[in-house]
Write a protein that holds these residues in place. Structure first.
Motif, PDB file in Angstrom:
ATOM      1  N   SER A 110       0.557  -1.058  -0.209  1.00 13.27           N
ATOM      2  CA  SER A 110      -0.087  -0.280  -0.172  1.00 13.27           C
ATOM      3  C   SER A 110       0.893   1.814   0.058  1.00 13.27           C
ATOM      4  O   SER A 110       2.067   1.112   0.619  1.00 13.27           O
ATOM      5  CB  SER A 110      -0.965  -0.402   1.138  1.00 13.27           C
ATOM      6  N   SER A 111       0.176   1.897  -0.410  1.00  7.30           N
ATOM      7  CA  SER A 111       1.486   3.645  -0.505  1.00  7.30           C
ATOM      8  C   SER A 111       1.115   4.075   1.030  1.00  7.30           C
ATOM      9  O   SER A 111       2.051   4.731   1.475  1.00  7.30           O
ATOM     10  CB  SER A 111       0.264   4.551  -1.027  1.00  7.30           C
ATOM     11  N   GLU A 112       0.536   4.077   2.193  1.00  8.07           N
ATOM     12  CA  GLU A 112       1.008   4.007   3.388  1.00  8.07           C
ATOM     13  C   GLU A 112       1.570   3.067   4.248  1.00  8.07           C
ATOM     14  O   GLU A 112       3.316   3.924   4.386  1.00  8.07           O
ATOM     15  CB  GLU A 112      -0.394   3.211   4.844  1.00  8.07           C
ATOM     16  N   PHE A 171       5.143   4.989   5.171  1.00 16.89           N
ATOM     17  CA  PHE A 171       5.890   4.522   6.621  1.00 16.89           C
ATOM     18  C   PHE A 171       7.556   3.621   6.183  1.00 16.89           C
ATOM     19  O   PHE A 171       8.046   3.858   7.174  1.00 16.89           O
ATOM     20  CB  PHE A 171       5.192   3.314   7.003  1.00 16.89           C
ATOM     21  N   TYR A 217       4.489  12.511   8.250  1.00 22.70           N
ATOM     22  CA  TYR A 217       5.671  11.721   8.500  1.00 22.70           C
ATOM     23  C   TYR A 217       7.348  12.376   8.865  1.00 22.70           C
ATOM     24  O   TYR A 217       8.049  11.924   9.509  1.00 22.70           O
ATOM     25  CB  TYR A 217       6.772  11.057   7.143  1.00 22.70           C
TER      26      TYR A 217
END
Length: 450
Positions: free
Chosen positions: A199-201, A205, A232
């Motif tokens: 995922s993009s998240e 991260f 972030y």
């Protein structure tokens, strides 16, 4: 090296060979760790396996045996390319065994401070720019990481008075626990490697690990023009140094049409910069900020800005032949990178594009195809790219078997003043071992043109 006693007697499984795995295994063995290496490839004819075994390191090849973790390992050091869906990695995490990449080793042993650079694009250019600035400025830099030099091998020999300039990928950063660069640089954030991260998240991260362990004594240089990146960075304890292309800012480094500014004051005129493209101006700001924070002399910075014309395979000028200019941008393995390359030029272009088919859309390129007069499509995506090019109104569309064939077919389409640009917008693995091999074939084919 520092803190080497922490590895004595440590039971380590090195998962995956290649350069980083072999280097990590030999380093850990020399520090007194009990090392086992496991690689899925067969060991027959593998020189690295023979070298490791000659040193007394156990090597298990040909697959991942069931129960390999039952030997009671304390740490797994994995090759960055091995996904976290790998059965051994999944089992290690379930058993609460630490899973590192070799940049974690680098951080634990390096006497030299580390400047780490990450980002979806621009990492290598920024790393190279900074290295040259520090080198001319007599800062004794060492270059390492995703740029091609195994960082733990560099850290093994680094001295306190030196500095390691380290290019760090999301794959590498995901395998860190205590990794702490003195200066962290985050060039940008766009969706990439979602097949790996999921995922993009998760991808963002992983990138954010570059600043997770920083303190108030450290710095994080970041792209202030990207709202998606800011959450972030804002959690970081490090001193925050923004960079921006949207005009003069009072804090950090910024640029307008005429000047680069440091903390709101004119620093250097843009007219001296040789490297083309707005995306490269981001890289220049990030590298310059890191050089300033490292105490680099302004003259050294200006010297590099006025002479640096690009990194191999990244908007690399190859040759001018009868008024036609050839550029090698083989590193453009996604549409974002190709979009930046297309935006860097205003002359008519013949675009060489295509490669591994991951099902990605090319629509992001549409606003930038106006200067493309012809397309030579190749690789698995040749058919899809040809359809896309036709929908952009491009009349000259040719298919090529490979890069060499594409170069030969592109030249007859050109006129004086045109640019022939290899910027594939796709990975190379359908036809080539790496983007470097693909770019080298382009360079060789261009040099053979008469």
């Amino acid at each position: 090296m520092k803190n080497v006693e922490q590895f004595h007697g440590l039971r380590v499984l090195v998962l995956g060979l290649a350069k980083s795995g072999s280097a990590a295994a030999q380093l850990l063995h020399s520090l007194g760790a009990i090392v086992t290496v496991n690689d899925a490839s067969p060991d027959e004819g593998n020189e690295e396996v023979a070298i490791l075994r000659s040193k007394g390191i156990q090597v298990i090849c040909g697959g991942h045996p069931i129960g390999i973790l039952d030997k009671g390992f304390d740490v797994v050091v994995k090759n960055p390319g091995i996904p976290y869906s790998n059965r051994v990695v999944v089992e290690a995490l379930a058993k609460e065994i630490s899973v590192w990449t070799e940049i974690e080793l680098t951080s634990r042993i390096s006497e030299a401070p580390i400047i780490a650079i990450t980002g979806s694009n621009g990492k290598t250019t920024t790393t190279t720019l900074l290295y040259h600035m520090l080198n001319i400025g007599e800062q004794q830099p060492l270059i390492a990481g995703n740029i091609g030099t195994v960082s733990c091998s560099v850290a093994e020999k680094a001295k306190e008075e030196q500095v390691i300039v380290l290019e760090a990928s999301s794959f590498q950063l995901m395998g860190t626990e205590t990794f702490r660069p003195h200066i962290a640089v985050w060039t940008n954030l766009y969706d990439a490697h979602l097949d790996y991260h999921g995922s993009s998240e998760a991808y963002a991260f992983a990138k954010s690990a570059i600043t997770t362990n920083q303190t108030q004594e450290d710095y994080v240089i970041y792209n202030a023009d990207q709202p998606g990146l800011l959450p972030y960075v804002m959690d970081s304890l490090a001193v925050k140094i923004p960079f921006s292309l949207l005009g003069r800012r009072e804090q950090g480094i910024s640029a307008d049409d005429e000047q680069i500014y440091w903390n709101g004051e004119p620093y250097v005129k843009r007219s001296i910069i040789k490297l083309p493209g707005q995306h490269n101006l981001e890289n220049i700001l990030a590298a310059t900020a890191a050089a300033i924070l490292s105490g680099c002399d302004k003259t050294a910075i200006e010297n590099v800005l006025s002479s640096f014309t690009g990194v191999r395979h990244r908007m690399q000028f190859v040759k001018e032949l009868h008024g036609r200019k050839f550029y090698n941008d083989s590193k453009a393995t996604n549409t974002l990178a190709t979009k930046s390359a297309l935006a860097a030029f205003h002359a008519p272009m013949i675009l060489l594009a295509g490669g591994l088919d991951r099902g990605q859309s090319f629509e992001d390129l549409r606003p930038y195809m106006e200067t493309v007069k012809a397309v030579v499509a190749l690789g698995e995506t040749a058919g899809r790219f040809a359809v896309f090019a036709a929908s952009c109104g491009i009349k000259e569309i040719i298919h090529a078997e490979n890069v060499k064939d594409a170069v030969q077919k592109s030249y007859p389409l050109t006129e004086v003043g045109d640019i022939i640009l290899l910027s594939p917008a796709c990975a190379s693995w359908d036809q080539y071992e790496s983007f470097e091999v693909r770019g080298d074939e382009f360079i060789e084919a261009v040099m053979q043109l008469q």
